[in-house]
Enzyme design. Sequence first.
Site, PDB file in Angstrom:
ATOM      1  N   LYS A  37      36.572  98.717  36.774  1.00 16.91           N
ATOM      2  CA  LYS A  37      35.542  98.260  37.728  1.00 16.91           C
ATOM      3  C   LYS A  37      36.308  98.079  39.210  1.00 16.91           C
ATOM      4  O   LYS A  37      37.647  98.083  39.418  1.00 16.91           O
ATOM      5  CB  LYS A  37      35.563  97.159  36.651  1.00 16.91           C
ATOM      6  N   SER A  58      28.620  91.944  34.541  1.00 21.09           N
ATOM      7  CA  SER A  58      28.630  92.831  36.026  1.00 21.09           C
ATOM      8  C   SER A  58      29.891  93.982  36.000  1.00 21.09           C
ATOM      9  O   SER A  58      29.402  95.268  37.275  1.00 21.09           O
ATOM     10  CB  SER A  58      29.439  91.691  37.157  1.00 21.09           C
ATOM     11  N   SER A  83      30.129  90.181  32.523  1.00 20.48           N
ATOM     12  CA  SER A  83      31.241  90.462  31.782  1.00 20.48           C
ATOM     13  C   SER A  83      31.309  91.802  31.479  1.00 20.48           C
ATOM     14  O   SER A  83      30.610  92.534  32.081  1.00 20.48           O
ATOM     15  CB  SER A  83      30.647  90.204  30.670  1.00 20.48           C
TER      16      SER A  83
END
Lengths: 571, 571
Positions: B131, B206, B232
């Site tokens: 991420k 997210s 999450s």
Amino acid sequence: MTSTWQQIATEKKSRQLDSVPQEWLNSSLPSEETLSVINFPQETNVLSALDREITESSVANLLSNLASRKWTSVQVTTSFYKRAIVAQQLTNCLTEIFVDRALVRAKELDEHLEKTGTVVGPLHGLPISLKDQISIKQIESTIGYVSWVGKFAEKNSVLVDILESLGAVPFVKTNVPQTLMWPETFNHIFGRTTNPYNRSLTSGGSSGGEGALIALKGSPLGVGSDIGGQVSIRIPAGFCGVYGFRPSYNRIPYAGCVNTMEGGDSILSVLGPLSNSLDGIKTFFKAVTSKEPWLKDPMVIRKRWSEEEYNLIDHGNGKNLCFAIMWDNGLIVPHPPVRRGLEITKAALLAAGHRGILSSLYLNTVIDWKPYKQAEITKNISDIWAAAAEEDFKTVVALSGEPVIESMGLVQSEKELLFRPTGSGISAFALWQLQKKKRDLRQEHLNHWEDTASQTGTGRPVDAIISPLAPYTAPPHGLNKYGQYTMPLNLLDYPAMIIPVSKVDQELDVKQPREDFYTADDRENYEQYDPATYENAPVSIQVIGRTGEEEATIALSEIIDEALRGAKSKL
Amino acid sequence: MTSTWQQIATEKKSRQLDSVPQEWLNSSLPSEETLSVINFPQETNVLSALDREITESSVANLLSNLASRKWTSVQVTTSFYKRAIVAQQLTNCLTEIFVDRALVRAKELDEHLEKTGTVVGPLHGLPISLKDQISIKQIESTIGYVSWVGKFAEKNSVLVDILESLGAVPFVKTNVPQTLMWPETFNHIFGRTTNPYNRSLTSGGSSGGEGALIALKGSPLGVGSDIGGQVSIRIPAGFCGVYGFRPSYNRIPYAGCVNTMEGGDSILSVLGPLSNSLDGIKTFFKAVTSKEPWLKDPMVIRKRWSEEEYNLIDHGNGKNLCFAIMWDNGLIVPHPPVRRGLEITKAALLAAGHRGILSSLYLNTVIDWKPYKQAEITKNISDIWAAAAEEDFKTVVALSGEPVIESMGLVQSEKELLFRPTGSGISAFALWQLQKKKRDLRQEHLNHWEDTASQTGTGRPVDAIISPLAPYTAPPHGLNKYGQYTMPLNLLDYPAMIIPVSKVDQELDVKQPREDFYTADDRENYEQYDPATYENAPVSIQVIGRTGEEEATIALSEIIDEALRGAKSKL
């Protein structure tokens, strides 16, 4: 008509007096001018020879004699109760006294053992003292606030439930400062707790009642709390010459206790044990963490007592350890007896080596610890408290109208000490910025510790830091001003053990000339010292481990303690 | 002249395009009207048969073929890179692309293995997606803020250091919402990430980039973050039909990552894995926790991977388990396919029994879970964020002048969704009161769970809760409105696993008449449903464990997953 706060306080104090059995009261107490009362319990005829034998036994010894039915719990609890009342008369260390209830519980335990032949748990029959905030069903937890007189707990705190399931007998609660955030033990209900080694000195705070009680052997094992260094388990333990342990956040259950500054999630208060021996500390910690406290308190870390970590798996299995001594923190140089305590420790460690788990003897190394941003860390923790502390205190005192205590000095107007967090409060966003800063400080300090691996000769970073707990031994009332030796650990969340080492010695601890000072505080602290003022005060050290390393910190403390006792026995 | 925020965003996006090797770009993409692109990677000739074999292998298979040198890391990384670029063209799921760097690292690993015959660690040679917020040295971590374009990380985050020491090859970073606090993945730099099963639907947030990428098998294992349920790991995993795991606070190191709302110490964000199989999840979690992350990140709990807990020591050693299904939370009834997902799970569990660690087959019990204060818990977490979130966001966007995004809808002015925390901020003292409330809610919910012991027939409380993750499958862009199924777990700090179960079925998931509604939101959610809108959307469940029970939650999820796959194979 409603009562004034003074009336409420007086009424509560008189209820406390009524709760003491008259036959346990000593009518010939030392005069008020007698400073040291530490040996008085050995002389008073309120205590029998058996009372003395019991109350001077170690926790291990007590538990073994209870389990073998040499002594009943009623006997043991009564002996400690009698001695606790002596301690109360000498130092004013108690809040709640509930003799009948404790003896009923002790009797139940005796009957259980007699009937079944088995103990209820590893603390079977052992009386335990509790800092006032640790709730027991139907008993008040005022934490020194007149506002909270008459609030009887609806149920046990989780820790009390667990202690009872382990077989312990809670038997007294102990004195604290108003708000729990003052570094000395004084409040409008119960008054001041003094230091049994020298009553002109403070017992420290916020677990000062525990410190004084255990020093006088009025309890074999007590539970205090460590909120912020100055207000802690460690200061009273060190000032009163007993062992005390601050575990990391969330290993001992706190749920159901009364507290100050609640909702401040950033710097967490912790509960931990005080005792006259490390075996008491270890027994408590191992027993409580073995009871799966995470099933009762959502904050508790799901981690059982680790025998592996106690056997120093993360410290080369306990071979050839390297300790680092922080002689001073670069802000305030400790008084001569504190320095001497560290020197004794260093010499003992170097002389002794230590016994590893395989009973082989290994060498110790001792290097110097380089302090890291102690001032910034202390400031950050103070700023985080101050974000809302004042409003918290004012909200509580408003309920009764009592004033917030402004000083711990004997004369309130002197304002020797305005230690508590103050300030008009800040926004949540500003608080977040302080907490972000806190995280960065924790990271930097961790890196600083890891970086010592290049200096230890063991391939590992320093195994434990040995540090003063304050730049002085217990000071006169109102002068416990400097928290830079204890507070940082509450931010860094390092476990720390207090070990008593010596006492102030009028010949060895003479004042030395000094001309250079780190700070104005350093100079003031230097000028405050003369050995006579601090006569007979205990000298203690603080053993500091890594976050979450409770088991290893206990084991390393045992090694240090053994070295110290070995050194003493050779004198 | 300084650039406008639009210019900065355009320049960054064009740098991103330049970072893609031209030969990997597919020139004949499905038309924009093609909703499902999930099978496109199997058709495109950008990928060879070997690329497909590699990218469709499980993590266990990949690691074993890498360790045996059947496949090189350069080969495996290249295949996933090519497929990741296909995924990017289809759903816009990537942020940072750094092919040369990743292949240099893969080559080093191949050479090490060739030379020494041993793997660097348990993730040897495996490409891993991250991420956007997970910092890699010299690479940007914009987290969708134009303000942070051009801020190249000075060093690796702790997790990246650990993953590299385990032998992993970080190879792409993935898209997020601006601020990380929006429940769908859209920002001014990289735009919107769509759902590969139906591009008219959201990939969630997210960690939406991870969800879309892994669903398209453009990465075998990814790391997302779970900040608050809606934002999450779980929502994108569930919406995109992959496995995803939210661990409890502070088991996976977060230090050194870029984050939102920093300093908010109360509701902690956590990192966790997403993958196409549970073996990927377990491999990641076990490998990272075995690397002593607490020595690198001061927040991480000192607790090694516990094989004992994985073997369900706290769940009767895995015999005769009792699961509880939360059919709805008493606030919003889930759409028909979500309900069907739970029914499939219940039937599979009852039909299958499960294999214990001794390979004996045991019976499962399934009871109903009674929801507890879901609305209050959701409100408390929202209030805690809102204490300072707005000021946090505004402080960051002010640096570039970009506006805070107000809606996740396709047309910004529609304001379908104003989900993010808003409010003018409160005082630190007011925040403490919310946090005190939070502690009470955690305590009550723990007690509620413990109390189920009387209903399970096992003598234990419910072993795990099975719940929807939202009252819908992936909804159209801008409509991911309701967080009450995921957010509470961030406050309660329960670990939770997302398991894909089915897909929306036009025949089975017809709309049923309903007349009574819990709330206006319940009615609106009901009215929004028709199977056609949600065509092809994955149906997933959420398996919920107790705080700190990562190992057991993984083991219980494996039992559920095995039952589900057993049930499928009998169809």
